[in-house]
Design an enzyme around this catalytic site. Structure first.
Site, PDB file in Angstrom:
ATOM      1  N   TYR A 152     -10.031 -10.906  -6.559  1.00  0.00           N
ATOM      2  CA  TYR A 152      -9.096 -11.072  -7.674  1.00  0.00           C
ATOM      3  C   TYR A 152      -9.403 -12.328  -8.485  1.00  0.00           C
ATOM      4  O   TYR A 152      -9.001 -12.423  -9.641  1.00  0.00           O
ATOM      5  CB  TYR A 152      -7.663 -11.100  -7.148  1.00  0.00           C
ATOM      6  CG  TYR A 152      -7.270  -9.796  -6.517  1.00  0.00           C
ATOM      7  CD1 TYR A 152      -7.034  -8.663  -7.296  1.00  0.00           C
ATOM      8  CD2 TYR A 152      -7.187  -9.665  -5.134  1.00  0.00           C
ATOM      9  CE1 TYR A 152      -6.708  -7.450  -6.716  1.00  0.00           C
ATOM     10  CE2 TYR A 152      -6.861  -8.456  -4.542  1.00  0.00           C
ATOM     11  CZ  TYR A 152      -6.627  -7.353  -5.331  1.00  0.00           C
ATOM     12  OH  TYR A 152      -6.319  -6.152  -4.767  1.00  0.00           O
ATOM     13  N   LYS A 196      -2.586  -2.091   7.791  1.00  0.00           N
ATOM     14  CA  LYS A 196      -3.767  -1.600   8.483  1.00  0.00           C
ATOM     15  C   LYS A 196      -3.867  -2.221   9.864  1.00  0.00           C
ATOM     16  O   LYS A 196      -3.552  -3.398  10.055  1.00  0.00           O
ATOM     17  CB  LYS A 196      -5.023  -1.929   7.673  1.00  0.00           C
ATOM     18  CG  LYS A 196      -5.161  -1.121   6.393  1.00  0.00           C
ATOM     19  CD  LYS A 196      -6.459  -1.438   5.687  1.00  0.00           C
ATOM     20  CE  LYS A 196      -6.642  -0.600   4.435  1.00  0.00           C
ATOM     21  NZ  LYS A 196      -7.899  -0.926   3.731  1.00  0.00           N
ATOM     22  N   ARG A 225       0.862  -1.179   0.000  1.00  0.00           N
ATOM     23  CA  ARG A 225       0.000   0.000   0.000  1.00  0.00           C
ATOM     24  C   ARG A 225       0.899   1.230   0.000  1.00  0.00           C
ATOM     25  O   ARG A 225       2.042   1.188   0.490  1.00  0.00           O
ATOM     26  CB  ARG A 225      -0.902   0.026   1.230  1.00  0.00           C
ATOM     27  CG  ARG A 225      -1.841  -1.176   1.369  1.00  0.00           C
ATOM     28  CD  ARG A 225      -2.640  -1.069   2.665  1.00  0.00           C
ATOM     29  NE  ARG A 225      -3.604  -2.142   2.815  1.00  0.00           N
ATOM     30  CZ  ARG A 225      -3.377  -3.277   3.482  1.00  0.00           C
ATOM     31  NH1 ARG A 225      -2.200  -3.475   4.072  1.00  0.00           N
ATOM     32  NH2 ARG A 225      -4.314  -4.210   3.580  1.00  0.00           N
ATOM     33  N   HIS A 232      -4.280  -9.194   3.925  1.00  0.00           N
ATOM     34  CA  HIS A 232      -5.724  -9.172   4.120  1.00  0.00           C
ATOM     35  C   HIS A 232      -6.097 -10.005   5.338  1.00  0.00           C
ATOM     36  O   HIS A 232      -5.690 -11.164   5.454  1.00  0.00           O
ATOM     37  CB  HIS A 232      -6.454  -9.729   2.887  1.00  0.00           C
ATOM     38  CG  HIS A 232      -6.438  -8.806   1.721  1.00  0.00           C
ATOM     39  ND1 HIS A 232      -6.690  -9.226   0.421  1.00  0.00           N
ATOM     40  CD2 HIS A 232      -6.204  -7.464   1.632  1.00  0.00           C
ATOM     41  CE1 HIS A 232      -6.598  -8.183  -0.395  1.00  0.00           C
ATOM     42  NE2 HIS A 232      -6.311  -7.115   0.308  1.00  0.00           N
ATOM     43  N   HIS A 279      -2.390   2.142  -5.830  1.00  0.00           N
ATOM     44  CA  HIS A 279      -3.189   0.958  -5.517  1.00  0.00           C
ATOM     45  C   HIS A 279      -3.431   0.108  -6.769  1.00  0.00           C
ATOM     46  O   HIS A 279      -3.690  -1.093  -6.664  1.00  0.00           O
ATOM     47  CB  HIS A 279      -4.518   1.367  -4.876  1.00  0.00           C
ATOM     48  CG  HIS A 279      -4.881   0.491  -3.717  1.00  0.00           C
ATOM     49  ND1 HIS A 279      -4.139   0.453  -2.558  1.00  0.00           N
ATOM     50  CD2 HIS A 279      -5.900  -0.402  -3.541  1.00  0.00           C
ATOM     51  CE1 HIS A 279      -4.684  -0.405  -1.709  1.00  0.00           C
ATOM     52  NE2 HIS A 279      -5.744  -0.951  -2.284  1.00  0.00           N
ATOM     53  N   ARG A 338      -0.744  -2.349  -6.728  1.00  0.00           N
ATOM     54  CA  ARG A 338      -1.037  -3.394  -5.729  1.00  0.00           C
ATOM     55  C   ARG A 338      -2.035  -4.405  -6.301  1.00  0.00           C
ATOM     56  O   ARG A 338      -1.880  -5.610  -6.151  1.00  0.00           O
ATOM     57  CB  ARG A 338      -1.571  -2.747  -4.455  1.00  0.00           C
ATOM     58  CG  ARG A 338      -1.987  -3.729  -3.355  1.00  0.00           C
ATOM     59  CD  ARG A 338      -2.307  -2.939  -2.085  1.00  0.00           C
ATOM     60  NE  ARG A 338      -3.109  -3.679  -1.127  1.00  0.00           N
ATOM     61  CZ  ARG A 338      -2.610  -4.499  -0.203  1.00  0.00           C
ATOM     62  NH1 ARG A 338      -1.295  -4.688  -0.138  1.00  0.00           N
ATOM     63  NH2 ARG A 338      -3.403  -5.110   0.656  1.00  0.00           N
TER      64      ARG A 338
END
Length: 323
Positions: A300, A191, A156, A291, A265, A268
């Site tokens: 994806y 995150k 990110r 994730h 992004h 990414r």
């Protein structure tokens, strides 16, 4: 309130509400017009079922939502309309005009999540291998390393600009990561302050080494001693911002001749998509992206279904048609 032609079609209680929000909330003229249009729509739908506004129930509101959705209105548009209706009935309930708010528990249809935009493999490789003729060697080395880390590691942009040259106690306290070139790993804080390690490939490692050789040159010997620990810096030695990365990447993709402006992004997404195409290992891609939930990664699989279907048709013995 100066009645407009739209407002004149509304029942008295709706006009009273519009006067209330105009005076008490001092809404902008544009917002007041939208409120008026929403109430006019509601009044027309109420007339269609032969009921006044104040006698509509939640079942009626849900029917109206279904009609708008079937007519092609987006979930976001319906949500905005419901918000206007909800405000009217909240006011009406306070005035004792209705026993409860019929819109209170009604929700708009969920809008489908758009698929993430990824570059075709050839365009991603073209951007990564692009070398701008006559460019400043310092900027060229930095921007090339940025592209390689974003595309080669799936970082990110916040994780990228948070990287330091080396680990330190301060880096841990401030949630920063670092790159261990000797081990071929990038340790990043994602995150929720979750740390993960991702492999740094050969191309990214070479680009980083080239950048580190250039990094302190514009500041001279004295400036290098005061240099921030940030891996990616600007001309004056300060940590590069996410906005600067966006701007530089957009410019670089245009110079490289890509068909669409690239943002961090997107690289990414390209990392995840291309890795999944090659490996088919969803769990590994989930770990590399950081994730928490695999359902986030599963998007994806939708993105690349057509590509995978072509691979299947070409490679699987039971997919081949007999001559």
């Amino acid at each position: 309130m100066n009645d407009t032609p739209v407002a004149l079609h509304l029942p008295p209680e709706a006009l009273q509400y519009l006067e209330h929000v105009r005076v008490e909330k001092r809404l902008a003229a544009r917002t007041l017009t939208l409120y008026t249009l929403d109430l006019q729509r509601l009044a027309a739908m109420a007339a269609g079922v032969d009921l006044p506004l104040l006698r509509l129930t939640s079942a009626h509101i849900r029917r109206f939502v279904a009609q708008m959705h079937a007519g092609g209105r987006s979930g976001r548009g319906i949500a905005l309309i419901l918000s206007g209706w909800r405000g009217f009935y909240t006011w009406a309930a306070r005035q004792g005009l209705v026993p409860h708010n019929p819109v209170q528990d009604v929700r708009a249809p969920k809008a489908p999540k758009p698929l993430p935009k990824a570059l075709p493999v050839d365009e991603a490789v073209r951007l990564a291998e692009h070398q701008e003729t006559g460019a400043d060697p310092w900027l060229e080395a930095r921007d090339a390393a940025i592209v390689e880390l974003l595309y080669g590691c799936g970082l990110r942009v916040g994780e990228l600009v948070g990287l330091d040259v080396a680990p330190s106690p301060a880096a841990h306290q401030q949630g920063r990561g670092w790159v261990d070139l000797q081990a071929g790993e990038a340790h990043v804080f994602g995150k929720g302050s979750k740390r993960r390690s991702v492999p740094v490939g050969r191309a990214a490692a070479e680009a980083l080494q080239a950048w580190l050789a250039q990094r302190a040159l514009p500041l001279g010997a004295a400036g290098a001693a005061r240099l921030e620990p940030a891996l990616f810096i600007g001309r004056r030695g300060a940590r590069l911002t996410a906005q600067s990365v966006w701007s530089r990447l957009r410019q670089r993709s245009q110079v490289a001749g890509l068909t669409t402006p690239v943002h961090p992004h997107m690289l990414r997404h390209s990392f995840a998509s291309h890795l999944l195409q090659s490996s088919g290992d969803l769990r590994a891609v989930q770990e590399l992206l950081g994730h928490a939930n695999i359902t986030t990664t599963q998007v994806y699989t939708r993105l690349d279904f057509q590509h995978l279907a072509r691979v299947y048709d070409a490679a699987h013995p039971r997919a081949r048609r007999k001559p």
